[in-house]
Design an enzyme around this catalytic site. Structure first.
Site, short mmCIF file in Angstrom:
data_model
loop_
_atom_site.label_atom_id
_atom_site.label_comp_id
_atom_site.label_asym_id
_atom_site.label_seq_id
_atom_site.Cartn_x
_atom_site.Cartn_y
_atom_site.Cartn_z
N SER A 47 0.53 -1.25 -0.02
CA SER A 47 0.03 0.03 0.06
C SER A 47 0.77 1.27 0.08
O SER A 47 0.16 2.29 -0.28
CB SER A 47 -0.80 0.25 1.19
OG SER A 47 -0.36 -0.22 2.45
N ASP A 330 -3.48 7.74 7.99
CA ASP A 330 -4.43 6.85 8.87
C ASP A 330 -3.38 6.13 9.92
O ASP A 330 -2.29 6.37 9.92
CB ASP A 330 -5.18 6.02 7.86
CG ASP A 330 -4.46 5.31 7.23
OD1 ASP A 330 -3.41 4.98 7.18
OD2 ASP A 330 -5.07 4.60 5.98
N HIS A 333 -0.29 4.67 7.19
CA HIS A 333 0.12 5.39 6.08
C HIS A 333 0.34 6.94 6.07
O HIS A 333 -0.11 7.53 6.92
CB HIS A 333 -1.09 5.25 4.91
CG HIS A 333 -1.35 3.61 4.60
ND1 HIS A 333 -2.53 3.11 4.98
CD2 HIS A 333 -0.59 2.68 4.20
CE1 HIS A 333 -2.72 1.74 4.66
NE2 HIS A 333 -1.54 1.51 4.12
#
Ligand SMILES: *[C@@H]1O[C@H](CO)[C@@H](O)[C@H](O)[C@H]1NC(C)=O
Ligand SMILES: *[C@@H]1O[C@H](CO)[C@@H](O)[C@H](O)[C@H]1NC(C)=O
Ligand SMILES: *[C@@H]1O[C@H](CO)[C@@H](O)[C@H](O)[C@H]1NC(C)=O
Length: 355
Positions: A47, A330, A333
């Site tokens: 990610s 978040d 991330h």
């Protein structure tokens, strides 16, 4: 021509020349016109690098409030905006390569390479699998298929860079599966061993330049620091990252020794994160981030994550007013601004790709 005019003419000529030179300087520093053109970027990973490969229907990267800064709506990145892939592409002077899943929709962008990264991917299977469920090995299979199909030529591969963002989800999985402290060094060895096999495989396909990320300090991610109300990193958890990165450096040194003429560099996310925190601590108020450990988007209930809603569609998170003021977006991330801060510390390493 009178003297006055002559002077004015020379003066203007000088200004003109200066402007030209100025423009050239700006161009060469932003597009990196080095002696060797690196015109394609192939990305493998998770990610931190994904730009839209996960399924729209299941991944929160396609849900509000992701993408609010860039492109202005959810677009498959695990951030409010740009991610590492975008900045590495711009360093090379190319556009962000197309996400593998969108290669037929945006076929013209395949000339910048392909992003095979899926949020959730590990070197091995993970407890947070992407949708579709692919490992790094599978991502390389996708690449092999495109090469077999003749989509990229030998000279394309010769002038390309591979960006590798992996292994974070493998450790998440090890911890979640209640992996023991005693088994940890064996596990790390197997992750590094498989990662090195994968890098050799991509090298064997013709790619000669590799930028491999050293994993970030996991004990500093909001999911860990929430226990101290975002006041301090968990040094016990950071040891996982330190240990992995130590062995990664060894593996990369070995690859460089065995493959003269190719370049494997490490993008040290660990120290880039730590330096940013330290800079903030040493110059409070003068820096862009308030408390760099506190994320912009927080769930309001530990059963949920940023971007998730309850069964009635009610958002189970709050997002800060100004994502630019947050280092983290978040629980795990970076925000776009955080990514930019980290990237600015990685630029020196990236220059080594041109050596
Ligand atoms: C992902 O694939 C692996 C095997 O390839 C399997 O063991 C695992 O259960 C799969 N996970 C999910 C959520 O489907
Ligand atoms: C995790 O492993 C430890 C030691 O091996 C054991 O004592 C503990 O019960 C395990 N916890 C779970 C949830 O399985
Ligand atoms: C740090 O993480 C470890 C492992 O998850 C945990 O046992 C410990 O309580 C944490 N320490 C703090 C100060 O949060």
């Amino acid at each position: 021509m009178g003297n006055q005019w002559k002077h004015a003419f020379v003066f203007h000529l000088f200004i003109f020349f200066f402007l030209l030179t100025g423009v050239q300087l700006v161009q060469s520093s932003s597009h990196h016109h080095h002696h060797r053109l690196l015109s394609k970027l192939f990305v493998f990973g998770d990610s931190y690098a994904d730009t839209g490969n996960n399924q729209k229907s299941t991944s929160r990267s396609w849900k509000v409030p992701y993408g609010t800064t860039f492109p202005g709506e959810p677009a498959g990145r695990f951030s409010d905006g740009r991610v590492l892939t975008d900045y590495v592409a711009s360093f090379l002077g190319i556009e962000t390569p197309v996400a593998y899943r969108w290669r037929e929709v945006e076929a013209d962008r395949m000339r910048y390479g392909i992003n095979f990264a899926f949020g959730g991917t590990g070197v091995f299977d993970t407890v947070v699998p992407p949708d579709p469920n692919v490992t790094m090995t599978k991502q390389i299979d996708f690449f092999q298929q495109l090469i077999d199909d003749g989509v990229y030529s030998k000279s394309d591969l010769d002038s390309s860079v591979a960006l590798i963002s992996l292994a974070g989800n493998d450790y998440t999985t090890y911890v979640a599966m209640n992996g023991s402290a005693e088994g940890f060094s064996t596990f790390t060895a197997s992750v590094i061993n498989q990662l090195a096999i994968n890098l050799k495989r991509i090298h064997g396909m013709g790619v000669k330049k590799f930028a491999v990320i050293a994993i970030p300090p996991f004990g500093c991610l909001p999911q860990a620091t929430i226990l101290s109300s975002y006041q301090q990193c968990n040094e016990t958890i950071n040891k996982i990252s330190i240990y992995h990165n130590l062995f990664l450096q060894e593996a990369v040194d070995k690859l460089n020794n065995e493959n003269k003429g190719s370049t494997f560099i490490i993008l040290d996310l660990y120290n880039a994160f730590i330096s940013t925190f330290k800079r903030q601590k040493d110059h409070p108020g003068s820096m862009e981030f308030g408390n760099p450990l506190k994320p912009c988007c927080e769930s309001i209930n530990s059963k949920y994550l940023c971007g998730q809603t309850d069964e009635n569609g009610v958002p189970m998170y709050t997002a800060c007013e100004n994502p630019k003021s947050a280092f983290f977006w978040d629980e795990v991330h970076l925000s776009q601004e955080g990514c930019l801060a980290v990237y600015s510390l990685l630029e020196d390493s990236l220059h080594q790709l041109y050596l």
